[in-house]
Write a protein that holds these residues in place. Structure first.
Motif, mmCIF file in Angstrom:
data_model
loop_
_atom_site.group_PDB
_atom_site.id
_atom_site.type_symbol
_atom_site.label_atom_id
_atom_site.label_comp_id
_atom_site.label_asym_id
_atom_site.label_seq_id
_atom_site.Cartn_x
_atom_site.Cartn_y
_atom_site.Cartn_z
ATOM 1 N N LEU A 157 -27.728 -24.981 -81.163
ATOM 2 C CA LEU A 157 -28.389 -23.686 -81.027
ATOM 3 C C LEU A 157 -27.664 -22.791 -80.031
ATOM 4 O O LEU A 157 -27.526 -21.584 -80.238
ATOM 5 C CB LEU A 157 -29.838 -23.897 -80.588
ATOM 6 C CG LEU A 157 -30.674 -22.645 -80.339
ATOM 7 C CD1 LEU A 157 -30.830 -21.846 -81.624
ATOM 8 C CD2 LEU A 157 -32.036 -23.004 -79.771
ATOM 9 N N ILE A 158 -27.162 -23.382 -78.964
ATOM 10 C CA ILE A 158 -26.544 -22.596 -77.898
ATOM 11 C C ILE A 158 -25.126 -22.159 -78.253
ATOM 12 O O ILE A 158 -24.751 -20.997 -78.051
ATOM 13 C CB ILE A 158 -26.535 -23.409 -76.585
ATOM 14 C CG1 ILE A 158 -27.961 -23.692 -76.126
ATOM 15 C CG2 ILE A 158 -25.773 -22.655 -75.490
ATOM 16 C CD1 ILE A 158 -28.052 -24.668 -74.964
ATOM 17 N N PHE A 159 -24.329 -23.087 -78.790
ATOM 18 C CA PHE A 159 -22.890 -22.843 -78.921
ATOM 19 C C PHE A 159 -22.435 -22.451 -80.313
ATOM 20 O O PHE A 159 -21.258 -22.131 -80.494
ATOM 21 C CB PHE A 159 -22.113 -24.086 -78.461
ATOM 22 C CG PHE A 159 -22.377 -24.474 -77.036
ATOM 23 C CD1 PHE A 159 -22.144 -23.580 -75.999
ATOM 24 C CD2 PHE A 159 -22.882 -25.733 -76.723
ATOM 25 C CE1 PHE A 159 -22.399 -23.925 -74.685
ATOM 26 C CE2 PHE A 159 -23.134 -26.091 -75.406
ATOM 27 C CZ PHE A 159 -22.888 -25.184 -74.377
ATOM 28 N N GLY A 211 -14.764 -29.810 -71.131
ATOM 29 C CA GLY A 211 -15.705 -30.777 -70.567
ATOM 30 C C GLY A 211 -17.031 -30.776 -71.296
ATOM 31 O O GLY A 211 -17.609 -31.839 -71.564
ATOM 32 N N VAL A 212 -17.534 -29.581 -71.622
ATOM 33 C CA VAL A 212 -18.797 -29.474 -72.363
ATOM 34 C C VAL A 212 -18.642 -30.067 -73.764
ATOM 35 O O VAL A 212 -19.534 -30.756 -74.269
ATOM 36 C CB VAL A 212 -19.235 -28.001 -72.446
ATOM 37 C CG1 VAL A 212 -20.462 -27.861 -73.340
ATOM 38 C CG2 VAL A 212 -19.524 -27.455 -71.063
ATOM 39 N N GLU A 213 -17.488 -29.828 -74.372
ATOM 40 C CA GLU A 213 -17.235 -30.369 -75.707
ATOM 41 C C GLU A 213 -17.250 -31.898 -75.700
ATOM 42 O O GLU A 213 -17.888 -32.534 -76.545
ATOM 43 C CB GLU A 213 -15.887 -29.868 -76.223
ATOM 44 C CG GLU A 213 -15.528 -30.388 -77.603
ATOM 45 C CD GLU A 213 -14.175 -29.883 -78.071
ATOM 46 O OE1 GLU A 213 -13.779 -30.233 -79.187
ATOM 47 O OE2 GLU A 213 -13.520 -29.147 -77.305
ATOM 48 N N VAL A 214 -16.569 -32.492 -74.725
ATOM 49 C CA VAL A 214 -16.518 -33.949 -74.624
ATOM 50 C C VAL A 214 -17.916 -34.513 -74.342
ATOM 51 O O VAL A 214 -18.318 -35.544 -74.889
ATOM 52 C CB VAL A 214 -15.520 -34.387 -73.534
ATOM 53 C CG1 VAL A 214 -15.618 -35.893 -73.291
ATOM 54 C CG2 VAL A 214 -14.107 -34.010 -73.930
ATOM 55 N N PHE A 215 -18.678 -33.806 -73.490
ATOM 56 C CA PHE A 215 -20.043 -34.257 -73.173
ATOM 57 C C PHE A 215 -20.914 -34.255 -74.427
ATOM 58 O O PHE A 215 -21.659 -35.212 -74.679
ATOM 59 C CB PHE A 215 -20.657 -33.356 -72.107
ATOM 60 C CG PHE A 215 -22.112 -33.642 -71.841
ATOM 61 C CD1 PHE A 215 -22.485 -34.718 -71.059
ATOM 62 C CD2 PHE A 215 -23.103 -32.833 -72.386
ATOM 63 C CE1 PHE A 215 -23.826 -34.992 -70.811
ATOM 64 C CE2 PHE A 215 -24.447 -33.095 -72.158
ATOM 65 C CZ PHE A 215 -24.800 -34.184 -71.368
ATOM 66 N N CYS A 216 -20.849 -33.186 -75.222
ATOM 67 C CA CYS A 216 -21.671 -33.098 -76.435
ATOM 68 C C CYS A 216 -21.267 -34.151 -77.456
ATOM 69 O O CYS A 216 -22.122 -34.761 -78.110
ATOM 70 C CB CYS A 216 -21.554 -31.690 -77.035
ATOM 71 S SG CYS A 216 -22.327 -30.396 -76.027
ATOM 72 N N TYR A 234 -17.503 -24.053 -77.695
ATOM 73 C CA TYR A 234 -17.850 -24.579 -76.378
ATOM 74 C C TYR A 234 -17.164 -23.771 -75.287
ATOM 75 O O TYR A 234 -16.043 -23.302 -75.468
ATOM 76 C CB TYR A 234 -17.428 -26.042 -76.268
ATOM 77 C CG TYR A 234 -18.174 -26.973 -77.190
ATOM 78 C CD1 TYR A 234 -17.525 -27.592 -78.256
ATOM 79 C CD2 TYR A 234 -19.528 -27.232 -77.012
ATOM 80 C CE1 TYR A 234 -18.196 -28.461 -79.100
ATOM 81 C CE2 TYR A 234 -20.205 -28.095 -77.850
ATOM 82 C CZ TYR A 234 -19.538 -28.697 -78.891
ATOM 83 O OH TYR A 234 -20.207 -29.542 -79.717
ATOM 84 N N PRO A 235 -17.829 -23.621 -74.137
ATOM 85 C CA PRO A 235 -17.226 -22.824 -73.055
ATOM 86 C C PRO A 235 -15.997 -23.477 -72.444
ATOM 87 O O PRO A 235 -15.112 -22.785 -71.939
ATOM 88 C CB PRO A 235 -18.364 -22.703 -72.028
ATOM 89 C CG PRO A 235 -19.270 -23.853 -72.317
ATOM 90 C CD PRO A 235 -19.187 -24.081 -73.796
ATOM 91 N N ASN A 236 -15.939 -24.823 -72.472
ATOM 92 C CA ASN A 236 -14.773 -25.518 -71.932
ATOM 93 C C ASN A 236 -14.696 -26.912 -72.554
ATOM 94 O O ASN A 236 -15.613 -27.365 -73.244
ATOM 95 C CB ASN A 236 -14.827 -25.612 -70.401
ATOM 96 C CG ASN A 236 -16.126 -26.240 -69.904
ATOM 97 O OD1 ASN A 236 -16.416 -27.392 -70.179
ATOM 98 N ND2 ASN A 236 -16.939 -25.439 -69.194
#
Length: 357
Positions: A179-181, A203-208, A199-201
């Motif tokens: 929903l956010i990205f 790190g966020v991509e890997v986390f998701c 994704y903003p960066n």
């Protein structure tokens, strides 16, 4: 795709899909590594396959829901879980036509930002909710066969319905990154207006992606595997001891084991490829040959995962003896209603004629 990887995969035409999806890995561009003949074949194959899965999936899962919901007898705990699984499969196949049109439109998303988010949320919810409904049904079979006396009170329809409601809420929560990205963006270098995960960066991509692997695969499959092993052990003990038990429980268990096996066959390859892809993008693994294999396997195994939404209703009919009985009972119920309606109509017509005579 059933887990959102489809959205990463299908954001450009096939000759550049690998590059746009995976980018520059270890200095090797994905489009240079990709087998263009295979990608072109997949591009042609995708819309037809998705529309076929949609037609079969909607027809079969609606039929399953009608049998479970319209039958005069209330659903058992296992049937409550299976009906919610059918609802999750119906949600998935209802979203696939949008992606079929998108692929046919050269990956230019024509439906706007709202549907870009909603359609992909529906697809991602199927990934989480379907596996957790199987977790619930595995736990139910475990309790029914392994802890029959001590935890029997937990196996009540009201608790099953509450558990399903919580799983829908949990699945919705896990789709928050979608929903956010999710955004509709014009990708200048490929000249497409695509619905992509932005994704903003890194790190966020890997986390998701890690959250998908952990909550969508590792944790639920571990629980399912534990329960399945205990269930099989309990069935073996009962067979040796010639324990009669309730035939209904054994029939339900046979169906559940078949559904679990189908899920593992359809979904494990997809999650394995997703895990390898995360390692590649984290630069733990690399290489042109691996990139090429991922580009092709990611799509093929996603199509296999799609097929699970059609396979489940077929298993209910083939393996589920109680389900077949419910189908026969439902048809008899409808036949009795039609007969009663026809008799009532004839009676009214007869009364009307007598009035005018």
């Amino acid at each position: 795709m059933s887990s959102g990887r489809m959205a990463l995969q299908t954001t450009s035409a096939p000759n550049v899909s690998a590059a746009l999806s995976y980018g520059d890995r270890n200095g090797t561009n994905g489009s240079d590594c990709a087998d263009q003949d295979v990608l072109e074949w997949l591009y042609v194959f995708q819309p037809v396959y998705m529309l076929l899965i949609t037609a079969l999936g909607v027809l079969l899962n609606v039929f399953v829901l009608m049998v479970f919901c319209c039958h005069k007898k209330p659903c058992t705990v296992a049937e409550i879980y299976l009906s919610n699984l059918a609802a999750a499969d119906l949600l998935l196949v209802s979203c696939l036509p949008f992606w079929a049109v998108n692929v046919f439109n050269d990956y230019n998303w024509p439906f706007g930002l709202f549907l870009c988010k909603v359609v992909n949320m529906g697809i991602k919810m199927n990934t989480y909710c379907s596996v957790y409904f199987l977790v619930l049904v595995s736990i139910d079979r475990y309790v029914a066969l392994v802890h029959t006396m001590s935890h029997g009170r937990m196996r009540r329809p009201k608790y099953a319905k509450l558990g399903c409601l919580l799983m829908w809420g949990f699945g919705l929560l896990l789709t928050a990154p979608t929903l956010i990205f999710r955004e509709v963006q014009h990708v200048v270098e490929y000249d497409v207006t695509a619905c992509i995960l932005n994704y903003p960066n890194h790190g966020v991509e890997v986390f998701c992606d890690g959250m998908l692997i952990a909550f969508g695969f590792v944790i639920p499959i571990s629980i399912i595997s534990f329960c399945t092993i205990k269930i099989i052990q309990a069935l073996k003990v009962q067979a040796v001891e010639r324990f009669s038990g309730e035939k209904t429980e054994h029939r339900a268990t046979t169906l559940i084991l078949a559904v679990l096996l189908a899920f593992l066959v359809c979904w494990v390859p997809f999650h394995v490829v997703t895990t390898v892809d995360v390692l590649v993008r984290a630069k733990v693994l690399g290489g042109c040959h691996l990139t090429t294999a991922l580009d092709v396997c990611n799509q093929l195994f996603t199509y296999l995962a799609f097929f699970n939404s059609v396979l489940n209703p077929v298993l209910y009919v083939i393996v589920g003896k109680n389900f077949r009985k419910k189908v026969c009972g439902l048809f008899k119920q409808w036949s009795a209603r039609r007969k009663a309606t026809a008799d009532s109509t004839r009676s009214n017509q007869s009364s009307t004629l007598k009035t005018f005579m």
